[in-house]
Design a protein around this motif. Structure first.
Motif, PDB file in Angstrom:
ATOM      1  N   TRP A 233       0.693  -1.232  -0.061  1.00 18.14           N
ATOM      2  CA  TRP A 233       0.209  -0.204  -0.197  1.00 18.14           C
ATOM      3  C   TRP A 233       1.087   1.135   0.060  1.00 18.14           C
ATOM      4  O   TRP A 233       1.093   2.149  -1.049  1.00 18.14           O
ATOM      5  N   GLY A 234       1.943   1.182   0.656  1.00 19.06           N
ATOM      6  CA  GLY A 234       2.490   2.543   1.147  1.00 19.06           C
ATOM      7  C   GLY A 234       3.474   2.980  -0.356  1.00 19.06           C
ATOM      8  O   GLY A 234       3.842   4.318  -0.966  1.00 19.06           O
ATOM      9  N   PRO A 250       1.857   6.909   4.266  1.00 17.86           N
ATOM     10  CA  PRO A 250       2.599   5.534   3.432  1.00 17.86           C
ATOM     11  C   PRO A 250       4.599   5.671   3.188  1.00 17.86           C
ATOM     12  O   PRO A 250       4.745   4.888   3.113  1.00 17.86           O
ATOM     13  N   ALA A 253       5.313   3.168   6.119  1.00 25.57           N
ATOM     14  CA  ALA A 253       4.773   1.986   5.548  1.00 25.57           C
ATOM     15  C   ALA A 253       5.936   1.089   5.525  1.00 25.57           C
ATOM     16  O   ALA A 253       6.364   0.020   5.319  1.00 25.57           O
ATOM     17  N   ALA A 254       6.493   2.198   3.911  1.00 20.60           N
ATOM     18  CA  ALA A 254       7.171   1.375   2.886  1.00 20.60           C
ATOM     19  C   ALA A 254       8.824   1.912   3.454  1.00 20.60           C
ATOM     20  O   ALA A 254       9.169   0.203   3.370  1.00 20.60           O
TER      21      ALA A 254
END
Length: 330
Positions: A233-234, A250, A253-254
């Motif tokens: 998602w990120g 994001p 998260a990434a």
């Protein structure tokens, strides 16, 4: 009306100093224990005195020493003069290792101690495990907070602001979007496999090792699956500039997902010894997911770097100029 800009900067400097010092104090017992184990001293079981286990402990001792140096760099003026790659690479690996483990520590810590007690580990092993868990929690809290202050001072564009700041000349956005979507497919597949295993699925599990799926294995497998999905998602949101207004969620998260997939894959490879209890996964399935995680993590990290490069050069970015309120830590 007077605007007091020094007060937030002062709070940020204190946050960096305090968090860095906490991390140094917390990691010191872990480093001490790992050095002892690397030399074969006070090991809880006979198999942990073997050459493979001692090499693994020596490797983690080096990581602990790097963590202490990073904590000092994040909280001292000389840290801002270090080359960016020298800071970013260990931070990427370290956050990937520590942040997921920090979230699981309240459950995994007692579970690990119970498992080792059942295996016949001596009493002093429990105290060593407690020190290790305290060190991991302290580092998992102190290092990210110190990094937050450090990054806000050195790379403000990497943490805050809107997701889309415009496109600079020569932007690689098309490449980022294509690569992110392809990598997201891989992350979703890997995440689905890990979640399936964590939920009790047996396809890809060695039938003779079903009893090896203890709570430790289930939680680590589930954590890998969830972070793989979060990273998918990120990465797509970062590359396409769509999905949220703000950049930090994001990005976090990434960044954590890519570092986690890479670092845990490498760690599992380093600790893959004949003395260790065999993993429940079939050897081919374990190798496939381990190698996929390492490759996905590296490629995701490269896309994140492309995003940050364009963001720094964007019309709404800093363009490489120094911020007027850059924090200096005394």
């Amino acid at each position: 009306m007077a605007i007091r800009t020094g007060e937030p900067a002062g709070r940020l400097a204190r946050l960096r100093r305090t968090s860095g010092n906490v991390a140094v104090v917390a990691v010191a017992p872990y480093l001490f224990i790992k050095v002892l184990w690397a030399f074969g001293l006070f090991v809880p079981t006979e198999e942990m005195g073997g050459a493979d286990w001692r090499a693994a402990n020596a490797a983690t001792a080096v990581l602990a020493a790097v963590g202490i140096v990073l904590a000092l760099a994040f909280s001292r003026p000389w840290g801002e003069r270090l080359p960016a790659w020298l800071v970013a690479l260990p931070v990427w690996v370290g956050t990937g290792l520590l942040v997921p483990m920090l979230l699981l520590a309240p459950v995994l810590g007692p579970a690990a101690m119970n498992r080792d007690q059942d295996a016949g580990a001596p009493d002093f092993w429990i105290y060593e495990q407690i020190l290790v868990m305290i060190s991991l929690v302290g580092a998992g809290v102190g290092l990210p907070l110190a990094l937050l202050g450090y990054a806000r001072a050195r790379w403000p564009e990497a943490l805050g602001g809107p997701l889309d700041r415009g496109e600079p000349a020569g932007s690689s956005r098309a490449l980022q979007a294509t690569a992110a979507r392809l990598l997201a497919v891989g992350c979703v597949l890997l995440g689905a496999v890990k979640v399936y295993w964590a939920a009790g699925g047996t396809l890809g599990i060695d039938p003779d090792r079903l009893d090896g799926r203890d709570i430790w294995w289930h939680l680590l497998t589930l954590s890998t699956g969830v972070w793989a999905l979060a990273g998918a998602w990120g990465l797509v949101v970062l590359a396409t500039r769509r999905g949220t207004r703000w950049f930090l969620p994001p990005m976090g998260a990434a960044w954590i997902s890519s570092g986690m997939l890479f670092s845990y894959s490498v760690y599992n490879l380093l600790t893959l010894t004949d003395m260790q209890q065999p993993a429940p996964e079939h050897p081919l399935a374990a190798a496939a997911t381990r190698e996929a995680g390492a490759v996905l993590g590296v490629l995701m990290g490269m896309v994140v770097l492309l995003v940050l490069h364009d963001r720094r050069r964007a019309p709404g970015g800093d363009g490489g100029t120094s911020a007027p309120e850059r924090v200096r830590v005394g």
